[in-house]
Design a protein around this motif. Structure first.
Motif, PDB file in Angstrom:
ATOM      1  N   LEU A 205    -100.303 -66.249 -52.337  1.00 56.34           N
ATOM      2  CA  LEU A 205    -101.264 -67.132 -53.048  1.00 56.34           C
ATOM      3  C   LEU A 205    -100.568 -68.363 -53.643  1.00 56.34           C
ATOM      4  O   LEU A 205    -101.308 -69.501 -53.692  1.00 56.34           O
ATOM      5  N   ILE A 206     -99.299 -68.226 -54.053  1.00 51.03           N
ATOM      6  CA  ILE A 206     -98.725 -69.551 -54.554  1.00 51.03           C
ATOM      7  C   ILE A 206     -98.382 -70.499 -53.463  1.00 51.03           C
ATOM      8  O   ILE A 206     -98.793 -71.663 -53.754  1.00 51.03           O
ATOM      9  N   GLU A 207     -98.435 -70.024 -52.236  1.00 55.13           N
ATOM     10  CA  GLU A 207     -98.263 -71.038 -51.265  1.00 55.13           C
ATOM     11  C   GLU A 207     -99.504 -71.639 -50.898  1.00 55.13           C
ATOM     12  O   GLU A 207     -99.505 -72.874 -50.550  1.00 55.13           O
ATOM     13  N   PRO A 215    -104.437 -75.161 -59.190  1.00 55.73           N
ATOM     14  CA  PRO A 215    -103.674 -74.081 -60.020  1.00 55.73           C
ATOM     15  C   PRO A 215    -104.128 -72.731 -59.526  1.00 55.73           C
ATOM     16  O   PRO A 215    -105.368 -72.451 -59.152  1.00 55.73           O
ATOM     17  N   LEU A 216    -103.100 -71.604 -59.596  1.00 51.73           N
ATOM     18  CA  LEU A 216    -103.420 -70.355 -59.647  1.00 51.73           C
ATOM     19  C   LEU A 216    -103.257 -69.764 -60.995  1.00 51.73           C
ATOM     20  O   LEU A 216    -102.314 -69.874 -61.661  1.00 51.73           O
ATOM     21  N   PRO A 236     -94.013 -62.278 -64.185  1.00 46.98           N
ATOM     22  CA  PRO A 236     -94.805 -63.662 -64.306  1.00 46.98           C
ATOM     23  C   PRO A 236     -93.982 -64.710 -63.459  1.00 46.98           C
ATOM     24  O   PRO A 236     -92.682 -65.008 -63.909  1.00 46.98           O
ATOM     25  N   PRO A 237     -94.292 -65.392 -62.708  1.00 43.68           N
ATOM     26  CA  PRO A 237     -93.710 -66.350 -61.999  1.00 43.68           C
ATOM     27  C   PRO A 237     -93.806 -67.900 -62.897  1.00 43.68           C
ATOM     28  O   PRO A 237     -94.847 -68.099 -63.087  1.00 43.68           O
ATOM     29  N   VAL A 242     -98.755 -72.884 -61.194  1.00 43.62           N
ATOM     30  CA  VAL A 242     -99.336 -71.437 -61.592  1.00 43.62           C
ATOM     31  C   VAL A 242     -99.483 -71.476 -63.150  1.00 43.62           C
ATOM     32  O   VAL A 242     -98.434 -72.135 -64.053  1.00 43.62           O
ATOM     33  N   ILE A 243    -100.496 -71.094 -63.970  1.00 47.28           N
ATOM     34  CA  ILE A 243    -100.879 -71.257 -65.120  1.00 47.28           C
ATOM     35  C   ILE A 243    -100.850 -69.576 -65.351  1.00 47.28           C
ATOM     36  O   ILE A 243    -101.744 -69.024 -65.141  1.00 47.28           O
TER      37      ILE A 243
END
Length: 421
Positions: A205-207, A215-216, A236-237, A242-243
């Motif tokens: 999902l980050i990719e 944003p994710l 948490p990443p 990412v938020i």
């Protein structure tokens, strides 16, 4: 007075709101007899947790009442709490965030609404939607978009496991094919399933977020570091796309509506403007209380020694009751037990419809949440259109005796529905 299109959309009667109105009416039911409420997401009342928060709030009030309640504060959040959040997360996860990466707000749902409004909707080059990368997911997300058809949910895969268990999987290919993505939003551990996103799916999902430059938004309301009720949650990443959002609601303060977002400075700055324009800043006395809990380590003690063991026991007891009371003649399955505060049941029969069960259980003075409220219509997938009506969520918040009675009445209702087919 005539409503705008957005006013009509936001002012509509949602499924969860209709259930809450049913519950309110049940409170004035003249027929007598106790109602069994297995529907709300309200966390359980745990005396040790409540007593600890009361003590911390009394200490904060005694020492700092005039300072924090007698004057306005910064829209980002009280300086003391923001600094405590920075110290806590840098220490725990090895991050290097600063105050510019933090925004304190009125719970994860409000923070998610700000982000949804900022990153989805009409753009100069077209319309971008809020994408839920795997449904079912939290029913409150369906009210986040101001625009009709502003949200789309991606159908999951399904893995069947032993012992009447199943598990949803992520279809990253389907997420990647979504044509009009402005933001992705996911709860992990999930409400209603308790599923934690695996590390490989999170990386995927980050990719996608990087590829689409969106944003994710990760909602950790049930995850780490607090309340930490999942058995196998991924940390948490920290990532520029990412938020991360955290809340104190499930750690014992649901009525205070306090949460905070940690993310890239540009996204946080945009959401900060929403706060300043909408409600100036969140209440400050509870911020001082949470600051104390973070700095003293009390929040970790509550999480590790009280909250996590409490819900682990609740889940084990509920699963045992389901196997004991639900009919063997009914093809029911439970989403794999990975933590969380709910049981998510799948009743896989043509005669089963979630709203029919809801009405049958109301006649037995029981409230649950029909499964369809956790999916996003319209359904492109025939499986999803059918599956959404064959699920139901049970809360683990009530006392064990209440859960047991609710499951008994659920079993009786299923037998009646099966017999009436």
């Amino acid at each position: 007075m005539e409503l705008s299109l957005r006013g009509a959309k936001m002012g509509g009667l949602s499924g969860i709101r209709s259930i809450m109105e049913d519950i309110a009416l049940a409170g004035s039911d003249p027929s007598g007899g106790a109602w069994v409420n297995l529907s709300p997401g309200n966390p359980a009342h745990i005396p040790e947790v409540a007593d600890t928060w009361l003590r911390l709030q009394q200490e904060s009030s005694a020492q700092r009442f005039t300072e924090v309640s007698g004057r306005y504060g910064p829209s980002r959040g009280a300086e003391g709490l923001v600094d405590a959040i920075v110290r806590y997360f840098n220490r725990r996860y090895g991050w290097s965030i600063t105050a510019r990466n933090v925004l304190v707000g009125a719970g994860c749902q409000m923070l998610a609404f700000m982000a949804t409004t900022a990153f989805t909707g009409p753009f100069a080059g077209g319309f971008r939607r809020l994408v839920l990368p795997s449904v079912p997911d939290y029913t409150g997300y369906q009210g986040l978009s101001l625009d009709v058809d502003g949200i789309v949910g991606v159908a999951p895969g399904v893995e069947f496991q032993d012992g009447r268990l199943f598990r949803y999987t992520f279809d990253l290919g389907a997420v990647r094919r979504e044509p009009s993505m402005g933001m992705m939003l996911l709860s992990s551990p999930g409400n209603p399933t308790g599923r934690s996103i695996p590390a490989d799916a999170l990386a995927g999902l980050i990719e996608i977020a990087e590829e689409r430059d969106v944003p994710l938004f990760l909602d950790h309301a049930y995850g780490d570091p607090f309340p930490g009720v999942a058995e196998d949650a991924v940390d948490p990443p920290w990532h520029p796309h990412v938020i991360n959002c955290f809340t104190l609601s499930k750690a014992g303060l649901p009525g205070e509506r306090l949460g905070f977002a940690i993310g890239p400075q540009d996204a946080i700055d945009t959401m900060l403007s929403f706060t300043a324009n909408i409600y100036l800043h969140p209440p400050q006395l509870i911020q001082a209380t949470v600051e104390r809990a973070l700095d003293t380590g009390v929040i970790d003690t509550l999480t590790d020694e009280v909250i996590k063991p409490y819900y682990r026991r609740k889940r084990q007891v509920a699963e045992k009751m389901l196997h004991e009371f639900l009919p063997d003649t009914v093809d029911w399955r439970l989403h794999a037990t990975e933590g969380g505060m709910f049981c998510w049941l799948w009743i896989d029969h043509d005669w089963f419809v979630d709203l029919a069960l809801y009405e049958a259980l109301k006649r037995k003075k029981v409230f649950v949440v029909p499964g369809r409220h956790f999916f996003v219509p319209p359904f492109d997938s025939p499986f999803l259109a059918e599956h959404a009506t064959r699920c139901v969520r049970l809360s683990l918040g009530p006392d064990e005796s209440v859960i047991a009675e609710g499951i008994r009445r659920l079993a009786a209702a299923l037998e009646e529905m099966r017999g009436a087919r």
